[in-house]
Each structure stands twice: as structure tokens, then as C-alpha cells.
Design an enzyme around this catalytic site. Sequence first.
Site, short mmCIF file in Angstrom:
data_model
loop_
_atom_site.label_atom_id
_atom_site.label_comp_id
_atom_site.label_asym_id
_atom_site.label_seq_id
_atom_site.Cartn_x
_atom_site.Cartn_y
_atom_site.Cartn_z
N GLU A 106 0.85 -1.20 0.00
CA GLU A 106 0.00 0.00 0.00
C GLU A 106 0.88 1.25 0.00
OE1 GLU A 106 -3.53 1.90 2.86
OE2 GLU A 106 -2.05 0.53 3.71
N LYS B 54 -9.49 2.67 -2.11
CA LYS B 54 -9.71 2.05 -0.81
C LYS B 54 -11.08 2.45 -0.26
CE LYS B 54 -7.26 1.70 3.66
NZ LYS B 54 -6.06 2.23 4.37
N CYS C 168 -5.50 -2.78 2.68
CA CYS C 168 -5.24 -2.70 4.12
C CYS C 168 -6.49 -2.82 4.98
CB CYS C 168 -4.49 -1.40 4.42
SG CYS C 168 -3.57 -1.44 5.99
#
Length: 259
Positions: free
Chosen positions: A42, A108, A142
Amino acid sequence: MQDLKLSLIQTFITPDDPELNLAAYEPLLRRARGSDLVVLPEVFTTGFSASARNHAEVVGGRAYEWLARWARELDAVVTGSVVVRHGEQYSNRLIWMKPSGDYLQYDKRHLFRMAGEHKRYVGSSERLIVELKGWRILPMICYDLRFPVWSRNRNDYDMALYVANWPAARSLHWRRLLQARAIENLSYVVGVNRIGEDEKSQKYSGDSGIYGPDGETVLDLEDRNGCFTETVSAERLVNYRESFPAHLDADDFTLHLRR
């Protein structure tokens, strides 16, 4: 569906120094030659820094060009997330770069409020499913890992992929959740994290790995630095799903997104 050769890049990230980080990845990428898919962590150009927006990429800019060059040179998909500015907004955006220079993107969804990420970025309202050598792959970022509904296999993927900057203090959660996502979704799960320390001296233990559809560990990198390659078996996936078809009893649901 064919077997898939993956290279996981687990290494240090220098805070807020994209040029230095991009240069540091290059010798590791050269070791990925022959792979089908190369995965970076990430925010691989900046690290998970509160000031990362000061070094944001633009669509089609430096990071995109760099990924396209390496995807072409390796004849592989190269992926990872970076901070991207689009208009007046910013996203933590995964770029799925193909050897042709064409790419797909995923922003995300779940922004890590404990670090104020939800105040700095906008999130996605759509999942992305990509295809590679017959594999349907769900790329995520994540904190998305903590939300099983968003990761739920709706009979639409064979592998879930999570890129991360996941702190060592919660490494137990990282390992357990990756394994759980594999078991509950009868799919391979790949997690690629970083190592080292950030600008606040927060430690990252890596623990990147690959888990099979039965939850067994295929690859565990612990805190090693480098490029690590593993081939995952299409036959193993198909055989396991046929022998233990729990997906046939999964509940239908409608996902109402939280704004």
C-alpha cells in the site's frame, strides 16, 4: 484457469520520498521476471504518512508511467496503491497495471479513521474484479481486510489480494484475518505488507503471505526483505471447492453502503 506465478515485494518504505522509493524497488522488481503478477505494498511511493498528499500522484503521471514501464519490461501485471489527486480530492488508489499499458483502478473503501485517513481521502463505492490467466482476483487495500461483508465472495472471485501498511502492533490481526478471509471465501488470499519504521517510529513487521482456500499457509515471509515468488495451484482451488462446496449454502444479501 492456469497456475499463477506471484511475486510479493516486501521491503522498507522511506516516508514522503517517492523518487527514492521507486529507485529502491527496481532491483527487487528485476528478480520478479517470469512472474504473472507482481505486488507492491500500500502507498508504496510515500508510506502511510499524514503528509503523503503533498506527494500525490496524478492520473497518468509519474507512478502510472513507472508501473507501465515495469509491467511492460516484466511482461506481468504490476500492482500496488499510491496516493492520487483527482480534481480537488485525494484517494488511496490501487493501480492494476497491465503489460499493454492499460490499467484498472480501485480506491480504498474503508479509510482508517484512527489515523484520520477518512478526513484526508475519499473512498470507493465499488469493488473491482480483475482477470488474469483465468483467475478472478479481488484487489483490496489494508483496512478493507477487517470488513468481511466487503470481502465476501459472491461466487465472483478466486483470489483476494490485500496490499497494506499494517503495523507490527496488530500483526496478530493481520495474520488471522488473512487466514479467515481465505477459509470463509474458499479462495486464495494474498497479503503484501511493508517492513521497517515510519516517520513516527511505528514498526512494521511485514508478515506478507499467501493462504490457500482451506486456510493453510502457502507462503509466510515474516520480516524478510526482498522479492519472493510462489506459484499457486488452480487444481488445488478447484478440487477443494468441489470437495467442500460450502459456497452453495452461503446466504444471499444486499449490501447497503455506509456513506
